[in-house]
Design an enzyme around this catalytic site. Structure first.
Site: not given
Ligand code: SAH
Length: 466
Positions: A72, A78, A162, A294, A323, A395, A422
């Site tokens: 790119c 960027c 992109c 994701q 999460y 997560d 992440c």
């Molecule tokens: N496991 C899912 C999302 C992961 S991303 C997947 O793979 O798609 C992290 C997620 O945590 C997001 O959806 C975000 O909204 C949520 N989140 C952020 N802070 C949080 C908290 N304190 N308690 C619960 N969820 C939360």
């Protein structure tokens, strides 16, 4: 003593957290964006602190064996890609090393390297992102700018193309650019400094398996002019795609706050559905504009398969997915578990999660809205200490898990904790807490979700110490 504007020759011997080159010069550590370990370069000092500083790459004198020509033309400016100048193979090595280093230094896991399974890289590390967020603005001459932010700034690089985005987005940006130009009053680009203007961001999401596309315009206003709205819908729907792609949802997200946060709290659907649909393996998901999903669908399947294999489910387990977003991991695990409970802070995502369970005919799941630290801790207290789990999956976003939550997870005494992360630094911090509370880090594996970028996703298995 090094000072600003000095021009020096450096040999880069390491890579920093954000993919920048790191070199030693006299007694200083210098960080140089766009430089790679193995490069001999000419650099200009931009900023000095007591023991370290930042320099700008002026010229590569002898290139690293890992250096390649970026695809790119905006790669260097960027903020989206940090590693296009590195071969993909070396990007993967860098990511593995970053996780090992964090687990060693922050997590206190001395033998981290021996616990690592080989990184799962992408077969084709281009055009993989299913989601784009294009900022909209005006340059000094009043020209409409749509594209991506330059690194560490809010200057917009004006581009339709992109290399890591799904190609479907290019047509959307081109149509939007034309619309904004022709309807500059109704769609006036937002000015972050003055808080004036209407159109802030254009967000697009593509269902990789279904071809369904969502376009969401973030506006600094309650609505937009009706005429312009119908022109907008017509122009977007007139886009022709040669494959199965199709726009099925157009919405306005209202964000009137002077903030860096892209989306506001309310949403108006102006065409079609309030979601798109996508599949990961054979599980079908509905995804709303405000829910997390994701960004790399091909790798997501590999990520979830790794999490599933680390969870070692035999069919009867009581599993928690904290999460959980729209319930992606929960539903992926449910078929192999006794019961799954998902917890997520975004209410809209939990609505998606419940619906997703229904459309997949999965009934052994429950979802709760609220912060994991709040919901799980309260449920545990209410149970009088009886709440238990066989497997807990977490997560979290980059800031990692709340200490209170980790404490409660330990009390729930699961056999296994699968930590999907992440951010290796907060992962390592949390692994340290868990390993001091009766859990062993058994193994971990990086999955590359962000080719050309410096971020890395890691799945870890922690087991209860015998
Ligand atoms: N496991 C899912 C999302 C992961 S991303 C997947 O793979 O798609 C992290 C997620 O945590 C997001 O959806 C975000 O909204 C949520 N989140 C952020 N802070 C949080 C908290 N304190 N308690 C619960 N969820 C939360």
């Amino acid at each position: 003593m090094l000072k600003k504007n000095d021009e020096i020759i450096l040999t880069i011997d390491n890579m920093g957290n954000e993919g920048e080159g790191v070199a030693r010069y006299q007694d200083f550590t210098l960080f140089v964006k766009d430089a790679l370990p193995g490069d001999k370069i000419k650099a200009k000092v931009m900023k000095m602190k007591k023991t370290y500083g930042y320099a700008r790459l002026l010229e590569v004198i002898t290139p690293s064996k890992d250096r390649v020509i970026p695809k790119c033309e905006y790669a260097r400016q960027c903020g989206g890609c940090q590693l296009q100048h590195a071969s993909y193979e070396s990007q993967l090595k860098f990511k593995e090393q970053k996780v090992i280093n964090c687990l060693k230094r922050i997590g206190g896991i001395e033998d981290a390297a021996s616990l690592m399974e080989p990184v799962i890289g992408m077969d084709y590390p281009w055009n993989y992102r299913n989601k784009a967020q294009f900022p909209v603005g005006l340059d000094k001459e009043g020209n409409v700018q749509i594209g991506f932010y330059a690194g560490h700034s809010h200057n917009i690089i004006d581009t339709d193309v992109c290399m890591i985005q799904d190609k479907a987005n290019e047509k959307i940006v081109a149509v939007m650019r034309d619309l904004v130009r022709k309807n500059i009053e109704a769609l006036r680009p937002y000015n972050e400094h003055t808080g004036e203007g209407i159109l802030r961001h254009i967000i697009t999401r593509v269902g990789a398996q279904t071809g369904e596309i969502m376009v969401c315009l973030v506006i600094n206003s309650e609505d937009i002019d009706e005429n312009v709205k119908s022109k907008l819908v017509d122009s977007l729907l007139a886009i022709k795609y040669s494959d199965n792609k199709k726009i099925v949802s157009i919405s306005l997200n209202i964000n009137r706050k002077k903030t860096n946060v892209i989306m506001g709290d309310s949403l108006k659907i102006i065409y079609g559905e309030d979601h798109i649909t996508d599949y990961i393996k054979d599980v079908r998901y509905e995804i709303s504009p405000m829910s997390f999903y994701q960004v790399n669908p091909v790798q997501t399947q590999k990520l979830y398969e790794t999490a599933l294999s680390y969870a070692s489910l035999s069919g009867g387990e009581n599993v928690w997915d904290l999460y959980c977003g729209i319930g992606t991991i929960s539903l992926f695990l449910a078929k192999n578990a006794g019961h799954v409970i998902g917890v997520e802070i975004v209410a809209e995502a939990i609505e998606n999660a419940k619906k997703n369970a229904l459309i997949n005919n999965i009934h052994n799941v429950d979802f709760h809205v609220g912060s994991a630290e709040d919901v799980v801790v309260k449920m545990y207290e209410k149970s009088g200490g009886l709440l238990a789990a066989d497997v807990v999956v977490v997560d979290p976003p980059r800031k990692g898990c709340d200490a209170k939550l980790l404490d409660t997870i330990v009390k729930m005494s699961p056999q296994r904790i699968v930590y999907v992360s992440c951010d290796p630094a907060t992962l390592a911090r949390d692994v340290k807490i868990l390993s001091e509370s009766g859990y062993n880090l058994e193994k971990f594996r990086c999955v590359d979700m962000f080719g050309m970028g410096s971020h890395v996703e890691t799945v870890c298995l922690l087991s209860k110490k015998p």
